[in-house]
Design an enzyme around this catalytic site. Structure first.
Site, PDB file in Angstrom:
ATOM      1  N   ASP A  67      -0.653  50.322 -86.557  1.00 26.16           N
ATOM      2  CA  ASP A  67       0.168  49.248 -85.980  1.00 26.16           C
ATOM      3  C   ASP A  67       0.524  48.218 -87.055  1.00 26.16           C
ATOM      4  O   ASP A  67       1.280  47.269 -86.794  1.00 26.16           O
ATOM      5  CB  ASP A  67      -0.497  48.608 -84.755  1.00 26.16           C
ATOM      6  N   SER A  68       0.045  48.450 -88.276  1.00 29.18           N
ATOM      7  CA  SER A  68       0.530  47.668 -89.421  1.00 29.18           C
ATOM      8  C   SER A  68       2.035  47.835 -89.579  1.00 29.18           C
ATOM      9  O   SER A  68       2.675  47.061 -90.296  1.00 29.18           O
ATOM     10  CB  SER A  68      -0.186  48.110 -90.714  1.00 29.18           C
ATOM     11  N   ASP A 106      -2.244  54.472 -83.730  1.00 27.70           N
ATOM     12  CA  ASP A 106      -2.905  53.240 -83.282  1.00 27.70           C
ATOM     13  C   ASP A 106      -2.457  52.882 -81.871  1.00 27.70           C
ATOM     14  O   ASP A 106      -1.265  52.945 -81.555  1.00 27.70           O
ATOM     15  CB  ASP A 106      -2.501  52.077 -84.201  1.00 27.70           C
ATOM     16  N   LYS A 136      -6.361  55.658 -82.323  1.00 26.46           N
ATOM     17  CA  LYS A 136      -7.331  54.711 -82.900  1.00 26.46           C
ATOM     18  C   LYS A 136      -7.237  53.424 -82.101  1.00 26.46           C
ATOM     19  O   LYS A 136      -6.137  53.007 -81.710  1.00 26.46           O
ATOM     20  CB  LYS A 136      -7.029  54.433 -84.370  1.00 26.46           C
ATOM     21  N   GLU A 138      -9.173  49.321 -81.755  1.00 27.22           N
ATOM     22  CA  GLU A 138     -10.025  48.330 -82.421  1.00 27.22           C
ATOM     23  C   GLU A 138     -11.115  47.836 -81.478  1.00 27.22           C
ATOM     24  O   GLU A 138     -10.886  47.729 -80.264  1.00 27.22           O
ATOM     25  CB  GLU A 138      -9.170  47.143 -82.903  1.00 27.22           C
ATOM     26  N   GLU A 205     -13.159  48.088 -91.797  1.00 27.44           N
ATOM     27  CA  GLU A 205     -12.178  47.299 -92.558  1.00 27.44           C
ATOM     28  C   GLU A 205     -12.722  45.929 -92.944  1.00 27.44           C
ATOM     29  O   GLU A 205     -13.329  45.227 -92.112  1.00 27.44           O
ATOM     30  CB  GLU A 205     -10.898  47.096 -91.718  1.00 27.44           C
TER      31      GLU A 205
HETATM   32  O1  KIV Z   1      -2.719  49.472 -88.773  1.00 30.89           O
HETATM   33  C1  KIV Z   1      -3.216  49.957 -89.814  1.00 30.89           C
HETATM   34  O2  KIV Z   1      -2.522  50.300 -90.776  1.00 30.89           O
HETATM   35  C2  KIV Z   1      -4.661  50.108 -89.861  1.00 30.89           C
HETATM   36  C3  KIV Z   1      -5.271  50.452 -91.187  1.00 30.89           C
HETATM   37  C4  KIV Z   1      -5.165  49.312 -92.097  1.00 30.89           C
HETATM   38  C5  KIV Z   1      -6.640  50.947 -91.037  1.00 30.89           C
HETATM   39  O3  KIV Z   1      -5.312  49.946 -88.886  1.00 30.89           O
END
Ligand code: KIV
Length: 289
Positions: A67-68, A106, A136, A138, A205
């Site tokens: 989600d970056s 994510d 994924k 959090e 992280e």
């Molecule tokens: O969103 C993302 O890119 C991430 C990584 C930095 C692990 O969660």
């Protein structure tokens, strides 16, 4: 969205190249750590587009549609505004552009926290619409029930502990975690809870190195570090960071290239040639027979 169709790549450079090759699987990733040891560290990079995926895929075990992308692709101030549509669309592109890596997507903020049932609906949608293999999310102990709910219903889950960017409003920033004993204990406890809930791997992280090592020793599933430790079972970086697309990057990023400079210089040369009418030249023009 299917990833098995054959595309004619001779007519459009936008199409990915399908390759007849078996993908790695979630159990294969999980089993890379045996008896607490990962002989061959796991390689993960983020990817957001089909072409990026094509280029990264042969070198990676996992591609993370992070989600970056909120900041990296959309110029948003954080990951908070990222939507399900964004994640599903970019994940589908990455799946279409890859044939070897496990694609993990994510779950965006707000799509999984309220209840395990909400999380299942969101995760199922992401996997159905993209063809990705896993999600994924959090959070540690607080998310363990949700992780178990998903895994028991056929959805592989990668956990994410330590600095969790979706919690930026609670944490107050992106500083490294685990400096106090209480914080360190919580991070190790979070990782253990995720492992017990069935997470197949855990991103660690932005934590002080001894905590990353403690987490890696405490859980039997692989840990994937970012700003953590080379002793984690694998590493991940945001691809645009490691390619040097941004001038300012966090301390833990190593720039393997300087693409920002390359792109800027290419654009300047192009602009110059358009303005002095040296582009297009004879090689780029069609002439009558
Ligand atoms: O969103 C993302 O890119 C991430 C990584 C930095 C692990 O969660």
């Amino acid at each position: 969205m299917s990833t098995t169709f054959q595309l004619d790549t001779s007519t459009s450079r936008a199409n990915p190249t399908p390759q007849p090759m078996r993908r790695l699987t979630v159990p294969k990733i999980r089993d890379r750590k045996a008896d607490g040891i990962t002989a061959e560290p796991l390689v993960m990079l983020t990817a957001y587009t089909a072409r990026q995926a094509q280029l990264l895929d042969p070198h990676c075990d996992l591609l993370l549609v992070g989600d970056s992308l909120g900041q990296v692709i959309y110029g948003l101030p954080s990951t908070i505004p990222v939507t399900m549509e964004m994640m599903a669309n970019h994940a589908a592109a990455v799946v279409r552009g890859s044939y070897h890596s496990v694609v993990v997507v994510d779950m965006p903020f707000g799509s999984y926290e309220a209840s395990p049932e909400d999380a299942f609906d969101s995760a199922a949608r992401l996997l159905k619409e993209s063809g990705a293999a896993a999600v994924k999310l959090e959070g540690g102990e607080a998310m363990a029930e949700t992780v178990e709910f998903l895994v028991n219903r056929g959805i592989p889950v990668m956990g994410h502990v330590g600095l969790t960017p979706q919690a930026v409003n609670v944490l107050g920033g992106y500083a490294a975690r685990g400096r106090s004993d209480a914080e360190a204990e919580k991070i190790v406890g979070d990782a253990k809870a995720l492992e017990a809930a069935g997470a197949f791997a855990i991103v660690v992280e932005g934590v002080v190195e001894p905590i990353a090592i403690a987490v890696t020793e405490a859980v039997s599933c692989p840990t994937i570090g970012i700003g953590a430790s080379a002793k984690c079972d694998g590493q991940v970086l945001v691809v645009d960071d490691m390619l040097g697309m941004f001038e300012r990057v966090p301390r833990f990023v190593k720039k393997y290239e300087n693409l920002a400079e390359t792109i800027s210089e290419a654009a300047a040369r192009y602009a110059g040639e358009v303005r002095d009418r040296s582009f297009p030249g004879p090689d780029q023009l069609y002439q009558p027979k």
